[in-house]
Write an enzyme that holds these catalytic residues in place. Structure first.
Site, PDB file in Angstrom:
ATOM      1  N   THR A 176       0.861  -1.178   0.000  1.00  0.00           N
ATOM      2  CA  THR A 176       0.000   0.000   0.000  1.00  0.00           C
ATOM      3  C   THR A 176       0.898   1.228   0.000  1.00  0.00           C
ATOM      4  OG1 THR A 176      -0.252  -0.358   2.374  1.00  0.00           O
ATOM      5  CG2 THR A 176      -2.079  -1.013   0.967  1.00  0.00           C
ATOM      6  N   LYS A 202       4.121  -7.466   2.747  1.00  0.00           N
ATOM      7  CA  LYS A 202       3.801  -6.049   2.920  1.00  0.00           C
ATOM      8  C   LYS A 202       3.372  -5.830   4.364  1.00  0.00           C
ATOM      9  CE  LYS A 202       0.365  -3.868   2.877  1.00  0.00           C
ATOM     10  NZ  LYS A 202      -0.523  -3.186   3.867  1.00  0.00           N
ATOM     11  N   THR A 213      -1.746  -3.938   8.319  1.00  0.00           N
ATOM     12  CA  THR A 213      -1.927  -5.255   7.747  1.00  0.00           C
ATOM     13  C   THR A 213      -0.613  -5.829   7.262  1.00  0.00           C
ATOM     14  OG1 THR A 213      -4.153  -4.780   7.036  1.00  0.00           O
ATOM     15  CG2 THR A 213      -3.023  -6.553   5.914  1.00  0.00           C
ATOM     16  N   GLU A 298       7.320   4.557   6.736  1.00  0.00           N
ATOM     17  CA  GLU A 298       7.690   5.876   6.224  1.00  0.00           C
ATOM     18  C   GLU A 298       7.839   6.909   7.317  1.00  0.00           C
ATOM     19  OE1 GLU A 298       4.778   7.099   3.397  1.00  0.00           O
ATOM     20  OE2 GLU A 298       5.439   5.703   1.865  1.00  0.00           O
ATOM     21  N   ASN A 420      -2.022   9.188  10.073  1.00  0.00           N
ATOM     22  CA  ASN A 420      -3.141   8.283  10.352  1.00  0.00           C
ATOM     23  C   ASN A 420      -4.389   8.990  10.833  1.00  0.00           C
ATOM     24  OD1 ASN A 420      -2.461   5.392   9.916  1.00  0.00           O
ATOM     25  ND2 ASN A 420      -0.655   6.028  11.059  1.00  0.00           N
TER      26      ASN A 420
END
Lengths: 437, 437
Positions: A176, A202, A213, A298, A420
């Site tokens: 993602t 991932k 996830t 990140e 977020n």
């Protein structure tokens, strides 16, 4: 450039094993198609939003029958894809995995389960399999129905032009906002025979504006019995993926799927030559992927290993390590490059485990920061300098026993929270798709 | 302006109680000295740093003997002041409390305990008490020795010029970076007699660059037996302070101390007239203070009530509520004004408690957001509008039983993390003080 990690297990085992367990393994380039008999494909379907051009739907297929194993989230709220994959693995082995990003197909009720089943049955039909031989993974935002209008028509195309060259595309399709694809592969040599293990992965909470996830797909050409595979995957995951935390939030979708198709001609089982080496090599793959998940956030600036020793029991070592790794104040201090042992010991203390404050020792990046629950002579400037580094180890000795546990984690940054704060864009798109109000 | 909260307990009780429990209570201005027989003082000692001018050392003293009760952090790492106060309360009742901000006197070893004891013995000498009749509280950074050089010489002065006018100074002296003092007082009328309960409080993790420390001092002029006081304080704290969380980090210093000196002439016990009203009034004080802790975080933008219902057991209701209230991703979404029920249900699911996804209902700010584990027809714009408000309620019904629990909490903001990134300044000052290397 391949990294050579040569290891002779035999010399480290008891005499009885030296003759039995021989072999070496080294890291090689590649992903899910690096082992024999695996092919793949990936497409851009615009799952997150119709105008998106990145790859977001992938298939991995074993040209030979497999044994397979999977571990899944223990969150009692489980995505539809997890439910269906678990069901299929209970009924037998899977030979194909269809995976998508852009939507987690979680909290989507009976409709979501029907969608997940449909993906499997269409793919099965195309590949000449039973639907229960197909596993399905999704990652993305929770609670929005899957945009099947953009997925279903592409599934037949997905199942064509499969190739061993497209492993990397699978790795791309499932991420993602990971900063890069995560592929780890190893080559194991046993008595002159070669076995390969390839994977893509991932994750995790930090790097997606969606859920935390983790998805990991592992493909090997070893022949391994289902029961043995289940054992080593369960054990391997418990020592790797289950020991990472970024924000403490456990996804509804976490999935690790392993397929073994025997295409190498090498049969492995406990007691056969090379078994220990194979298990170690698989563990290496899982551990590497787990670490990359943690390192690749990140908005993450630190990779911290929290090592707890001297605990009175294994369960307590685990809880103490996890408590420290999840403390907002501890993680914030790491973000600030502040070697705040006081916050670390406070988190040790509220773990609820048996702890004697006056026995606790804490080392930060190799320097003694706390002995017997109080400060040491280590100059705070020295400690501070060490935690400017991106990676460091926090060692906590409870001095109450001999049990240990390790957790790999990160700092908590203002940017994580900012990143977020809102998934507004997803819901807006879903409204346009007519999938939500 | 006083807030009148008139309540007649009698009408809400069973017939057997109507005659027994009568009385009303209302909120009034004032703090720890509002009840009869309490005097106080506070000084600026430069505890945090010598040049600081704010009040940071305080004393509250009951001119009459008391019964007293205290609840403390359950963190196994306990500050020296907590250890000493607990010890004194085990041996009898306390009549004086000496409190400071600027240093938590935690993780300071035997020296820290000696310092805490010394504070008590100097104060006791000045006031003609036994050292064990004095309790001690500290709040501030963990792990640095107390700067006794700036505290000890001022203790005699602290014990002079005590006055009932200085309650507010105590409230000022114990706060760290709370935006304002927190004083809550009530006046209870029973059969024409007056009993008062006054309090001041400081907290919590969010608002201090130090530890998440909650300190609450409560002084009443009712006469209450020690055993009865212990019961109602323990119960009251469990329903109030133990139900708040800002960042999930439990301090090494949390303390709630209650003194009852009988100066009103009103004796209260279970079964006597007015007992129920008094208990309610005390509960009101504790609840108000607990809410103010949550609401007052400088970097906090939301006050969220997480209500869990329909749980199969009380313990499970509690764990589910706490899991939601502590989830980094849930709290971040609140900060962003994003009504993300998917994240809420995911936190419900990983609480480890018995949860059936397909039975979970979630209301956000009074609107249905999730029914049976899937989305509702409520327009997402309506949900979003509601969570722009500073305060709202998240109701989660597990539909598996009848047990409930409530937690009061906040969002998680980038500013919180930024604010808590570093306590460098403290350590630098401590180095100058020669208290650390």
């Amino acid at each position: 450039m391949p990294v050579y990690v040569a290891k002779c297990v035999g010399t480290e085992q008891k005499l009885g094993f030296i003759i039995m367990s021989i072999g070496t393994y080294k890291e090689i380039e590649g992903g899910v198609t690096v082992a024999k008999g695996y092919v793949a494909n990936a497409l851009a379907c615009g799952i997150k939003k119709p105008t998106a051009t990145r790859l977001d739907l992938a298939l991995v297929y074993s040209t030979l029958p497999t044994t397979s194993s999977g571990t899944f989230t223990t969150n009692r709220v489980r995505a539809a894809c997890v439910r269906v994959s678990q069901n299929h693995l209970r009924r037998g082995n899977v030979r194909a995995v269809v995976a998508n990003s852009g939507n987690a197909n979680a909290c989507t009720g009976a409709d979501g389960v029907a969608v997940a089943r449909k993906e499997c049955s269409i793919v099965a039909k195309e590949l000449g399999l039973k639907p229960s031989e197909v596993a399905v993974c999704s990652t993305g935002v929770i609670g929005l129905p899957m945009p099947m209008v953009r997925i279903e028509p592409r599934l037949p195309e997905l199942c064509q032009n499969l190739s061993a060259e497209k492993g990397h595309d699978v790795a791309s399709a499932i991420i993602t906002s990971d900063t890069r694809e995560k592929e780890v592969a190893v080559e194991v040599e046993i008595n002159g025979q070669i076995v390969r293990i390839g994977s893509c992965c991932k994750g995790a909470g930090m790097i997606a504006p969606c859920m935390a996830t983790m998805i990991c797909l592992v493909c090997t050409d070893a022949a391994v019995k289902r029961e043995d595979l289940d054992n080593i995957v369960k054990d391997g995951v418990s020592k790797t993926f289950n020991r990472i935390t970024i924000d403490g939030d456990m996804s509804t979708n976490d999935t690790c799927l392993v397929m073994a198709n025997g295409a190498s001609g090498v049969e492995l089982a406990p007691g056969t030559p090379g078994w220990e080496t194979f298990v170690e090599a698989l563990h290496y793959v899982l551990m590497e992927q787990a670490k990359r998940i943690v390192q690749d956030g990140e908005r993450v600036t630190k990779f911290v290993t929290v090592q707890v020793e001297g605990a009175p029991s294994a369960a307590e070592a685990k809880r103490v390590a996890e408590g420290v790794a999840k403390s907002a104040l501890v993680k914030s201090s790491w973000n600030g490059g502040d070697p705040n042992w006081g916050r670390i010991i406070h988190a040790v203390g509220y773990s609820g485990m048996r702890v004697k404050e006056e026995k606790v020792d804490i080392d930060i990046a190799g320097l003694p920061a706390c002995r017997g629950g109080v400060q040491t002579d280590t100059p705070s400037d020295d400690l501070r300098e060490r935690v400017q580094a991106r990676e460091f180890v926090v060692r906590i000795n409870l001095n109450l026993g001999s049990h240990e546990y390790v957790v790999y984690t990160t700092d908590l940054s203002p940017e994580y929270v900012d990143f977020n704060r809102s998934e507004y864009a997803y819901w807006n798109q879903a409204k346009q798709d007519g999938l939500t109000r």
